[in-house]
Design a protein around this motif. Sequence first.
Motif, mmCIF file in Angstrom:
data_model
loop_
_atom_site.group_PDB
_atom_site.id
_atom_site.type_symbol
_atom_site.label_atom_id
_atom_site.label_comp_id
_atom_site.label_asym_id
_atom_site.label_seq_id
_atom_site.Cartn_x
_atom_site.Cartn_y
_atom_site.Cartn_z
ATOM 1 N N THR A 65 0.829 -1.152 0.035
ATOM 2 C CA THR A 65 -0.211 -0.100 -0.087
ATOM 3 C C THR A 65 0.842 1.311 0.014
ATOM 4 O O THR A 65 0.588 2.101 -0.872
ATOM 5 C CB THR A 65 -0.943 0.017 1.203
ATOM 6 N N SER A 66 1.985 1.310 0.854
ATOM 7 C CA SER A 66 2.799 2.401 0.846
ATOM 8 C C SER A 66 3.428 2.657 -0.513
ATOM 9 O O SER A 66 3.669 3.927 -0.861
ATOM 10 C CB SER A 66 3.861 2.107 2.114
ATOM 11 N N ALA A 67 3.940 1.503 -1.212
ATOM 12 C CA ALA A 67 4.608 1.795 -2.545
ATOM 13 C C ALA A 67 3.546 2.220 -3.510
ATOM 14 O O ALA A 67 3.955 3.272 -4.217
ATOM 15 C CB ALA A 67 5.010 0.414 -3.018
ATOM 16 N N LEU A 71 4.064 6.068 -5.062
ATOM 17 C CA LEU A 71 3.805 6.087 -7.070
ATOM 18 C C LEU A 71 2.909 7.227 -7.158
ATOM 19 O O LEU A 71 2.840 8.000 -8.143
ATOM 20 C CB LEU A 71 3.447 4.705 -7.278
ATOM 21 N N MET A 72 1.971 7.297 -6.315
ATOM 22 C CA MET A 72 0.842 8.280 -6.697
ATOM 23 C C MET A 72 1.279 9.705 -6.388
ATOM 24 O O MET A 72 0.943 10.450 -6.975
ATOM 25 C CB MET A 72 -0.320 8.125 -5.581
ATOM 26 N N MET A 73 2.386 9.756 -5.631
ATOM 27 C CA MET A 73 2.890 11.022 -5.269
ATOM 28 C C MET A 73 3.566 11.742 -6.707
ATOM 29 O O MET A 73 3.511 13.032 -6.974
ATOM 30 C CB MET A 73 3.988 11.021 -4.339
ATOM 31 N N THR A 74 4.152 10.684 -7.342
ATOM 32 C CA THR A 74 4.687 11.293 -8.858
ATOM 33 C C THR A 74 3.656 11.700 -9.702
ATOM 34 O O THR A 74 3.504 12.632 -10.292
ATOM 35 C CB THR A 74 5.567 10.253 -9.358
ATOM 36 N N ALA A 75 2.892 10.602 -10.177
ATOM 37 C CA ALA A 75 1.630 10.948 -10.831
ATOM 38 C C ALA A 75 0.529 10.346 -10.308
ATOM 39 O O ALA A 75 0.541 8.816 -10.133
ATOM 40 C CB ALA A 75 1.873 10.449 -12.449
ATOM 41 N N ILE A 156 10.327 -3.289 -4.726
ATOM 42 C CA ILE A 156 9.332 -2.246 -5.367
ATOM 43 C C ILE A 156 9.169 -1.103 -4.653
ATOM 44 O O ILE A 156 8.709 0.058 -5.400
ATOM 45 C CB ILE A 156 7.977 -3.096 -5.701
ATOM 46 N N TYR A 157 8.896 -0.959 -3.384
ATOM 47 C CA TYR A 157 8.890 -0.102 -2.402
ATOM 48 C C TYR A 157 10.016 1.217 -2.772
ATOM 49 O O TYR A 157 9.680 2.433 -2.837
ATOM 50 C CB TYR A 157 8.854 -0.271 -1.199
ATOM 51 N N GLN A 158 11.200 0.676 -2.915
ATOM 52 C CA GLN A 158 12.370 1.656 -2.963
ATOM 53 C C GLN A 158 12.339 2.339 -4.491
ATOM 54 O O GLN A 158 12.673 3.332 -4.763
ATOM 55 C CB GLN A 158 13.666 0.844 -2.867
ATOM 56 N N TRP A 264 0.296 15.267 -0.069
ATOM 57 C CA TRP A 264 0.328 15.136 1.346
ATOM 58 C C TRP A 264 -0.175 13.913 1.997
ATOM 59 O O TRP A 264 0.494 13.066 2.672
ATOM 60 C CB TRP A 264 -0.734 16.069 2.131
ATOM 61 N N VAL A 265 -1.408 13.370 1.154
ATOM 62 C CA VAL A 265 -1.917 11.885 1.334
ATOM 63 C C VAL A 265 -0.625 10.778 0.993
ATOM 64 O O VAL A 265 -0.383 10.280 1.856
ATOM 65 C CB VAL A 265 -2.958 11.622 0.394
ATOM 66 N N GLY A 266 -0.108 10.844 0.028
ATOM 67 C CA GLY A 266 0.983 9.837 -0.539
ATOM 68 C C GLY A 266 2.221 9.818 0.392
ATOM 69 O O GLY A 266 2.760 8.934 0.253
ATOM 70 N N TRP A 267 2.537 11.153 1.007
ATOM 71 C CA TRP A 267 3.671 10.982 1.867
ATOM 72 C C TRP A 267 3.420 10.248 3.185
ATOM 73 O O TRP A 267 4.630 10.156 3.772
ATOM 74 C CB TRP A 267 3.823 12.580 2.314
ATOM 75 N N PHE A 268 2.362 9.851 3.645
ATOM 76 C CA PHE A 268 2.431 8.859 4.486
ATOM 77 C C PHE A 268 3.017 7.435 4.099
ATOM 78 O O PHE A 268 3.609 6.864 5.012
ATOM 79 C CB PHE A 268 0.762 8.544 4.957
ATOM 80 N N GLY A 269 2.740 7.018 2.973
ATOM 81 C CA GLY A 269 3.428 5.988 2.245
ATOM 82 C C GLY A 269 4.816 6.217 2.276
ATOM 83 O O GLY A 269 5.656 5.234 2.632
#
Length: 483
Positions: A65-67, A71-75, A156-158, A264-269
């Motif tokens: 989920t964090s990964a 990814l959502m942070m970029t696009a 994949i997370y990294q 902001w939301v994606g940064w939790f991951g």
Amino acid sequence: MRRPQRARRFVLVLALAAIWLAAVPAAAQQATAPAASAPTAAQAAPTPAPAQPKIDSGDTAWMLTSAALVLMMTAPGLALFYGGMVRRHNVLGTIMQSFILMAVISIQWVLWGYSVAFGPDVHGITGSLAWIGLKGVGLEPYPDYAATIPHQAFMIYQLMFAIITPALITGAFAERIKFSGFLVFTLLWATFIYDPLAHWVWGVGGWLRNLGALDFAGGTVVHISSGVSALAAALVIGKRHGFGSEPMPPHNLPLTVTGAAMLWVGWFGFNAGSALSSGALATSAFVVTHTATAAAALAWMLTEWLSRGKPTVLGAASGAVAGLVAITPASGYVGPLSAIVIGVVGGFLCYNACNLKSRLGYDDSLDVVGVHGVGGTWGALATGLFASKAINDAGGNGLFFGNPGQLLVQALSVLVTVIFAFVGSLILLKLVDAVVGLRVHEEDEVAGLDLSQHNESAYTLGLVGSTSLGSGWGSSHRPPTGH
């Protein structure tokens, strides 16, 4: 006669007791560790092996989920945040840079990037190519990095960090770089700047990691590296045509604020996910990430309000991003009150740094240097001030918790990152410019990157000759007729 007999009996009892006391431990030892010469089934059983790392489904679910969040942070996150801040004839070109990096860096990471960043150590400088093409990177845990999730889940997370870091740089040269030059530079930068730096700080055997540098989720690896590389790019590529003499306001602030909210939301991951499990440390990182971001948004807004007379939506969004950047390296080492201080100082510093660029004369289109370079530097140093083993025993105490040496280590890691990323980026930029070229021609810049690089227009409504979605001025694509 009775006394000698009693004495003999007493000695006999003591002797028997001594024999019994000596025999009991021996019997216990024999029961737990049978002699090899006794051919019984119990004795033939092997000693139980140490417990092997076991995949935890909860940790794995959280990391996947964090990964996805990162990814959502970029696009769409960064793509919309940057896309709304450029002028309308460059929005697609800007969004495309973030979007296409999800493809380019993913292939690079699988083929060789992950091995260089996290593979078996070579003298503390880089990972070897032992894991090239993900050879040996399977579905079992790799305890040196994460003992409760599959190795590929960690990989994949990294990857998502490797994607967003070069995407951050694109804000510095927005509206004026050739797409081909951008692709070549980004591929080289990921290979020769990001991957080795990730190994120094996060890889097993990395020399900054061995030195004790703390970077929970990317203050040096992600934000300082992208910020100083952005400065190098702005200096090499030069100012936009009309910079300083023509107004260049954001064309669509709702896009920018939407992107900031997604960041902001994606940064939790990004931060809480860096705990690599779903336990208490992830919770702590989640809490301080949110707290620092809120504090920085308020600090930027109030600073702007006092200095310019009115608070702006763009300022509040930028302040939130500045807080996210500042708390990133410290998120796994500090508590909520420290996070508030980090956020407030980060918002104030980044606001002033972004306003300083007009005095210094460089054209950092979307304030990558002021937000990520300055915010990341403050965050890394703040880790050396506020880190506490009470939050994370695997970390260290900072200056305010009795360990001034940690601040010195953090300062060294900042200095090394700045020099390595800036000088390395200058070399790569000059090389790409000589071979491929970096900057578009002046007429292409005036027309906009959407048309000159992609033959499209983001806003086709009311344009003569516009056709369907995806085509624009000068587009050779036409819908079929007769239907």
